[in-house]
Design a protein around this motif. Structure first.
Motif, short mmCIF file in Angstrom:
data_model
loop_
_atom_site.label_atom_id
_atom_site.label_comp_id
_atom_site.label_asym_id
_atom_site.label_seq_id
_atom_site.Cartn_x
_atom_site.Cartn_y
_atom_site.Cartn_z
N PRO A 1 0.82 7.58 -26.60
CA PRO A 1 1.25 7.13 -25.28
C PRO A 1 0.37 6.01 -24.77
N PRO A 2 0.80 5.28 -23.72
CA PRO A 2 -0.08 4.26 -23.14
C PRO A 2 -1.22 4.90 -22.37
N ARG A 3 -2.30 4.17 -22.23
CA ARG A 3 -3.42 4.68 -21.42
C ARG A 3 -3.01 4.72 -19.95
N GLN B 1 -5.21 6.18 -4.58
CA GLN B 1 -6.12 5.25 -3.93
C GLN B 1 -5.56 3.83 -3.91
N TYR B 2 -4.57 3.57 -4.76
CA TYR B 2 -3.94 2.25 -4.76
C TYR B 2 -2.68 2.25 -3.90
N THR C 1 -4.61 3.69 -17.49
CA THR C 1 -4.92 2.40 -16.87
C THR C 1 -3.81 1.39 -17.14
N GLU C 2 -3.22 1.46 -18.30
CA GLU C 2 -2.13 0.54 -18.61
C GLU C 2 -0.92 0.82 -17.73
N GLY D 1 2.96 1.70 -26.15
CA GLY D 1 1.86 2.61 -26.47
C GLY D 1 2.44 3.98 -26.69
N PRO E 1 -8.13 12.99 -10.47
CA PRO E 1 -9.20 12.24 -9.81
C PRO E 1 -9.79 11.12 -10.65
N ARG E 2 -9.76 11.24 -11.96
CA ARG E 2 -10.37 10.20 -12.79
C ARG E 2 -9.70 8.84 -12.56
N TYR E 3 -8.39 8.83 -12.45
CA TYR E 3 -7.67 7.58 -12.25
C TYR E 3 -7.15 7.45 -10.83
N ASP E 4 -6.84 8.58 -10.22
CA ASP E 4 -6.50 8.64 -8.80
C ASP E 4 -5.55 7.55 -8.34
N ARG F 1 0.82 -1.20 0.00
CA ARG F 1 0.00 0.00 0.00
C ARG F 1 0.86 1.26 0.00
#
Ligand code: SF4
Ligand code: SF4
Ligand code: SF4
Ligand code: SF4
Lengths: 202, 151
Positions: free
Chosen positions: B125-127, B45-46, B129-130, B123, B39-42, B14
């Protein structure tokens, strides 16, 4: 004091505490319109290499001979996912996101040709480009070693001490002239234009 | 020992600290890394924190296709990161040089020539999320039971 109690009460709500420790943004899904690496649709590839020709990234796509058929292969790490190959392929072999749907719907396609340009400041009039050009060679086997030619059908020839480009439209984009020019004076550029198909053609 | 290791594993899973370095790119990938923070990917939080300090980093994100000025500096940055550490190549540039891999450019990819790369995120660029998935999947591999593996 009242506001203090209000605050404490607000933050002691089980709901709030639970959310405080566990809240996450919604799971991130890749949207369906995402232009991922081009994938094969299963249609037959004719080996025309339009996809390789239009690809802007070095080493991103190669059309390979597999047994008896051609098959394009896209290399992640090189491919920039621009989707141009998908649009350029006349057979619809590749697909990515909703490009095929959109080009089908809008009836658009690509027209491309090659443009030759000689920088007169760099060119030393050696004629290498005119002589090395395989199309020139085919049209006029008598092409002189200095690049002059009696034929009006050649792509380019040395005329009055300069390179004169006569038939740009015959260029196949092989870039042999570029490779054989000692001064990098001649450049072959691929020109691409989006065109709208007429109702009848679509 | 193993209880201590379990605690370390739990804490580390964490608390992944990330530094990123752009060794000569078009900035596209930097912007996608930045989008991970939004905030969209934030990304926080991980439990992933981005601060550009190699001294406290666990993961180094390498972006760009290595210009001559970066060759020795990239090595310096890598040496400053304390063990256990891991480098992730973000985008096509560190993998292949992307659109800069042409005659006449000054870049000298791949970045693997200079520092060890544990994972690549292709990518251009890569996303975001990736990028997130790559960090989340590569970090535990390196940090889990790190001390026990050392023995
Ligand atoms: S998507 Fe673009 S970069 Fe990738 S193979 Fe096709 S044309 Fe090349
Ligand atoms: S994939 Fe399409 S554009 Fe590429 S060689 Fe095959 S038919 Fe031609
Ligand atoms: S090969 Fe180059 S230098 Fe020679 S004539 Fe052609 S453009 Fe000029
Ligand atoms: S991979 Fe593409 S987007 Fe990323 S830095 Fe290189 S050129 Fe830019």
């Amino acid at each position: 004091m009242r506001s203090f109690i209000y605050y404490v009460r607000e933050f002691l709500r089980p709901e709030w505490i639970r959310k405080f420790f566990s809240v996450k943004t919604a799971p991130l899904e890749t949207p369906t319109y995402f232009k991922d690496y081009p994938a094969l649709t299963g249609k037959e590839c004719t080996g025309c290499f339009s996809c390789m020709m239009i690809c802007p990234a070095p080493g991103a796509i190669a059309v390979l001979r597999k047994k008896d058929e051609w098959e394009p292969e896209v290399y992640p790490g090189h491919c920039i996912r621009c989707g141009l190959c998908v649009e350029a392929c006349p057979e619809g072999v590749l697909s990515s996101g909703r490009i095929l749907d959109l080009t089908g719907h809008d009836r658009t396609t690509f027209a491309s040709w090659y443009h030759l340009e000689v920088d007169d400041n760099l060119c030393m009039r050696c004629g290498n480009c005119c002589v090395s050009c395989p199309v020139n060679r085919q049209i006029d086997p008598q092409l002189a070693g200095t690049g002059t030619s009696a034929s009006d059908e050649v792509i380019m020839r040395i005329e009055g001490g300069r390179v004169r480009i006569l038939h740009e439209e015959k260029c196949t984009g092989c870039k042999t002239c570029e490779e054989n020019c000692p001064n990098r004076a001649i450049r072959v550029a691929r020109m691409v234009e989006g065109v709208h198909l007429e109702e009848a053609e679509a | 020992m193993s209880i201590l290791q379990d605690i370390k594993n739990a804490v580390r899973s964490r608390s992944i600290h990330v530094a990123y370095v752009d060794v000569g790119s078009c900035n596209g990938c930097d912007i996608e890394v930045l989008a991970c923070l939004a905030p969209r990917y934030d990304i926080e939080q991980y439990g992933i924190y981005v601060h550009n300090n190699p001294r406290e980093a666990d993961v180094l994100l390498v972006i760009g296709s290595v210009t001559p000025q970066w060759v020795d500096k990239l090595r310096d940055i890598w040496d400053k990161i304390p063990e256990p550490k891991v480098a992730v190549a973000i985008g096509n540039c560190p993998i292949s040089g992307c659109v800069y891999a042409r005659r006449g450019t000054l870049t000298s990819p791949p970045v693997e020539k200079y520092i060890p790369i544990a994972a690549q995120v292709p990518g251009c660029p890569p996303r975001p999320t990736e990028i997130l998935n790559a960090i989340l999947s590569v970090a535990p591999l390196i940090y889990k039971d790190y001390e026990e593996k050392q023995l």
